[in-house]
Design an enzyme around this catalytic site. Structure first.
Site, PDB file in Angstrom:
ATOM      1  N   SER A 139       0.967  -0.990  -0.113  1.00  0.00           N
ATOM      2  CA  SER A 139      -0.147  -0.173  -0.125  1.00  0.00           C
ATOM      3  C   SER A 139       0.953   1.547   0.360  1.00  0.00           C
ATOM      4  O   SER A 139       2.187   0.883   0.115  1.00  0.00           O
ATOM      5  CB  SER A 139      -0.768  -0.276   1.304  1.00  0.00           C
ATOM      6  OG  SER A 139      -1.339   1.222   1.248  1.00  0.00           O
ATOM      7  N   TYR A 152      -2.794  -1.029  10.203  1.00  0.00           N
ATOM      8  CA  TYR A 152      -2.574  -1.036   8.787  1.00  0.00           C
ATOM      9  C   TYR A 152      -0.970  -0.715   8.255  1.00  0.00           C
ATOM     10  O   TYR A 152      -0.260  -1.157   7.341  1.00  0.00           O
ATOM     11  CB  TYR A 152      -3.614  -0.897   8.242  1.00  0.00           C
ATOM     12  CG  TYR A 152      -3.761   0.125   6.354  1.00  0.00           C
ATOM     13  CD1 TYR A 152      -4.566  -1.955   5.947  1.00  0.00           C
ATOM     14  CD2 TYR A 152      -3.371   0.040   5.912  1.00  0.00           C
ATOM     15  CE1 TYR A 152      -4.277  -2.221   4.588  1.00  0.00           C
ATOM     16  CE2 TYR A 152      -3.326  -0.426   4.017  1.00  0.00           C
ATOM     17  CZ  TYR A 152      -3.821  -0.905   3.646  1.00  0.00           C
ATOM     18  OH  TYR A 152      -3.938  -1.437   2.960  1.00  0.00           O
TER      19      TYR A 152
END
Length: 250
Positions: A139, A152
């Site tokens: 990401s 995350y």
């Protein structure tokens, strides 16, 4: 031209929806036999039906090492080997640090990071046999910090580190390992991420610059995954490819 994945065997995790489904469709459209996995069995079976004869659905929990080994064994038994592993399964959990207890933290790490480890470890002997490739889903939050997203961000930074380490370790065996780092993508996971207790003005400082902050389509990310998994990327390994509309450019 011959499709890039003609005669290839692939595994795609997280394929019931979103990026995983787009990747599975793309690989199958280019000739691969694809074994798709997800915890969402109903969505997974619908995905396999949508893709057609090129896809086989296998229930999968990437946080469970035994489930990952069974997934790889099934793919190898069905298709005679393994050429491509796409680790797409993941979850997103926004929250203030004080509210992210050990259970929430452990769940994000187990799925987003340990799941990549479990799948790679199970698949690697088969990938070595065929000089195959792994594409991991990291990401933009694995390249820069995103506020209210500690678990995350940590998990995706970990995916990039794992990607680079495996790329080096298995370079002599000819196995390439890369990661894709998207910005926000129009997926059910992102659509469900909104929380009232988050300062979204801080989060949006990390928005993409391209097209006035527009989110990517899942197919945009599938394009990058398919490229890295293909022979066209034969000299690329250990990279973290940002597909982020300039989010991490500066």
């Amino acid at each position: 031209m011959t499709p890039r994945f003609a005669g290839k065997s692939a595994i795609v995790t997280g394929a019931a929806s979103g990026i995983g489904l787009a990747v599975a469709k793309r690989l199958a459209a280019e000739g691969a036999q694809v074994v798709i996995g997800d915890r969402n069995v109903e969505g997974l079976e619908a995905a396999a039906h949508d893709i057609g004869n090129a896809a086989t659905a296998v229930a999968l929990d990437v946080a469970d090492a035994a489930s990952c080994r069974a997934m790889v064994d099934r793919a190898v038994a069905l298709n005679g080997g393994l050429d491509v592993l796409c680790n797409i399964a993941g979850i997103l959990d926004f929250g203030r640090l004080a509210d992210v207890d050990e259970g929430r933290w452990d769940r994000v790490i187990a799925i987003n990071l340990s799941g990549v480890y479990h799948m790679a470890r199970a698949a690697m002997p088969h990938l070595v046999e065929r000089r195959g490739t792994i594409v991991n889903m990291a990401s933009a939050a694995g390249l820069v910090g995103v506020p209210f997203n500690a678990a995350y961000s940590a998990s995706k930074h970990g995916v990039i580190g794992l990607t680079k380490a495996l790329a080096l370790e298995f370079s002599k065996e000819g196995v390439r390992v890369n990661a894709v780092c998207p910005t926000g993508v129009k997926t059910p996971m992102v659509a469900q991420a909104s929380r009232a207790d988050i300062d979204w003005s801080m989060v949006m400082r990390a928005a993409p610059w391209l097209d006035d902050g527009a989110l990517c389509d899942p197919e945009d990310i599938a394009d990058a995954v398919a490229f890295l998994a293909s022979h066209e990327a034969k000299r690329i390994t250990g990279t973290a490819l940002a597909v982020d509309g300039g989010q991490t450019a500066g």
